[in-house]
Design an enzyme around this catalytic site. Structure first.
Site, mmCIF file in Angstrom:
data_model
loop_
_atom_site.group_PDB
_atom_site.id
_atom_site.type_symbol
_atom_site.label_atom_id
_atom_site.label_comp_id
_atom_site.label_asym_id
_atom_site.label_seq_id
_atom_site.Cartn_x
_atom_site.Cartn_y
_atom_site.Cartn_z
ATOM 1 N N LYS A 53 31.900 88.965 -27.170
ATOM 2 C CA LYS A 53 30.941 89.344 -28.218
ATOM 3 C C LYS A 53 29.554 88.769 -27.913
ATOM 4 C CE LYS A 53 34.718 89.679 -31.512
ATOM 5 N NZ LYS A 53 35.582 88.918 -32.426
ATOM 6 N N GLN A 97 35.982 83.221 -36.144
ATOM 7 C CA GLN A 97 36.968 83.757 -35.195
ATOM 8 C C GLN A 97 38.363 83.268 -35.582
ATOM 9 O OE1 GLN A 97 36.457 85.945 -32.452
ATOM 10 N NE2 GLN A 97 38.679 85.968 -32.511
ATOM 11 N N ASP A 120 31.634 91.338 -39.762
ATOM 12 C CA ASP A 120 33.026 91.612 -39.375
ATOM 13 C C ASP A 120 33.704 92.527 -40.409
ATOM 14 O OD1 ASP A 120 34.364 90.926 -37.137
ATOM 15 O OD2 ASP A 120 35.268 89.098 -37.918
#
Ligand code: NAD
Length: 285
Positions: A53, A97, A120
């Site tokens: 990412k 994460q 997200d």
């Protein structure tokens, strides 16, 4: 006849070009979109996802920062960092994460991210907005990426019998809502589904997110079906497996995603698109 490959890498590349153009026209390097990542511990898969990412953020001219905590970090220390990102006007997007170490609250921490920075798209606020059909919130990146991919190939989903295998919060559940919004008729399958094969056999559109290598056999696929494989399982020999037996399925499907190179790149680019969207709102303030 062999299926058309739904090429996530190529679609991502064209979206990258458009994102870069927007970054150049709306921002300077000092004001560019800024993505903040909360990473805890040394899980190699998590570290690798975060690297991917960040590499993409770099390529697009975004600013990015990883707040990497020790495995034993206290819950309140991570909370304080998320709060600081929430309050920081220069932070456009923040995500935690997963998975987190067991002593941390894996539900509360991601949900602490402010809705307007939740690139997200996995907080309760984002999920609630999706359920209610509100279009102004961020969406979970994997299903959003799949819809973007299907749109890129101008596939009309109206009236299709869609079957989704897997009911996770990050893929299966939100996918089913998004497919309904696209006017497909959706069936959800999971580990307790009786006779999975019979559901797959009548699917015009099949989305598989089970994490079970080659679960779906090629001869189950309805001729002409659209097949989207989210599965990503790395065996100890380093080989990556999808949830669909690609070689046999591509002989029956009309369109199919490869693994890798299908859903994965679309997930990453969705995170970037949502980070850009957040930064554009900041720039308009
Ligand atoms: P998960 O483990 O949270 O959920 C899996 C779901 O599949 C469960 O609901 C379970 O009921 C169902 N399932 C599992 N085995 C099944 C079987 N044999 N028959 C029927 N249903 C079954 O997984 P997840 O997080 O949704 O991820 C699923 C897969 O997608 C994994 O391989 C994951 O690595 C991959 N994934 C890829 C991306 C990407 O960007 N490429 C993103 C997210 C997930």
């Amino acid at each position: 006849m062999s299926a058309v490959i739904l090429d996530g890498k190529a679609v991502s590349a064209s979206l990258q070009a458009s994102i870069r153009e927007q970054v150049e026209s709306h921002f300077t390097p000092e004001t560019a979109p800024r993505l903040c990542v909360i990473l805890v511990g040394e899980n190699p898969a998590s570290a690798s996802y975060v690297r991917t990412k960040c590499k993409m953020a770099e390529k697009l001219g975004f600013r990015h920062e990883v707040f990497h905590f020790d495995e034993n970090v206290a819950q309140n220390e991570v909370e304080a960092r998320i709060d600081a990102c929430n309050a920081d006007p220069e932070c456009d997007a923040v995500f935690v994460q997963l998975p987190l170490p067991k002593h941390l609250d894996s539900v509360a921490l991601p949900n602490r991210v402010r809705a307007d920075k939740d690139a997200d798209g996995l907080t309760r606020a984002a999920m609630g907005a999706l359920l209610l059909g509100e279009s102004n919130a961020f969406q979970p990146c994997t299903p959003r990426g799949i819809i973007t991919l299907l749109d890129a190939y101008h596939l009309d989903l109206t009236g299709l019998d869609a079957v989704v295998i897997g009911r996770s919060n990050i893929v299966g559940k939100p996918m089913s809502l998004m497919l309904q919004k696209k006017n497909a008729t959706v069936t959800m399958c999971h580990t307790r589904t009786r006779d999975l094969e019979s559901h797959v056999r009548r699917a015009d559109l099949l989305v598989v997110a089970a994490g079970a290598p080659e679960l779906v056999k090629g001869d189950w696929i309805k001729p002409g079906a659209i097949v989207v494989d989210c599965g990503f399982t790395k065996t100890p020999d380093g080989v990556i497996h999808g949830d669909v037996d690609f070689e046999s399925a591509k002989e029956r499907a009309s369109y199919i995603t490869p693994v890798p190179g299908g859903v994965g790149p679309m997930t990453v680019i969705s995170l970037m698109m949502q980070t850009l969207e957040s930064a554009l709102k900041r720039a308009q303030k």
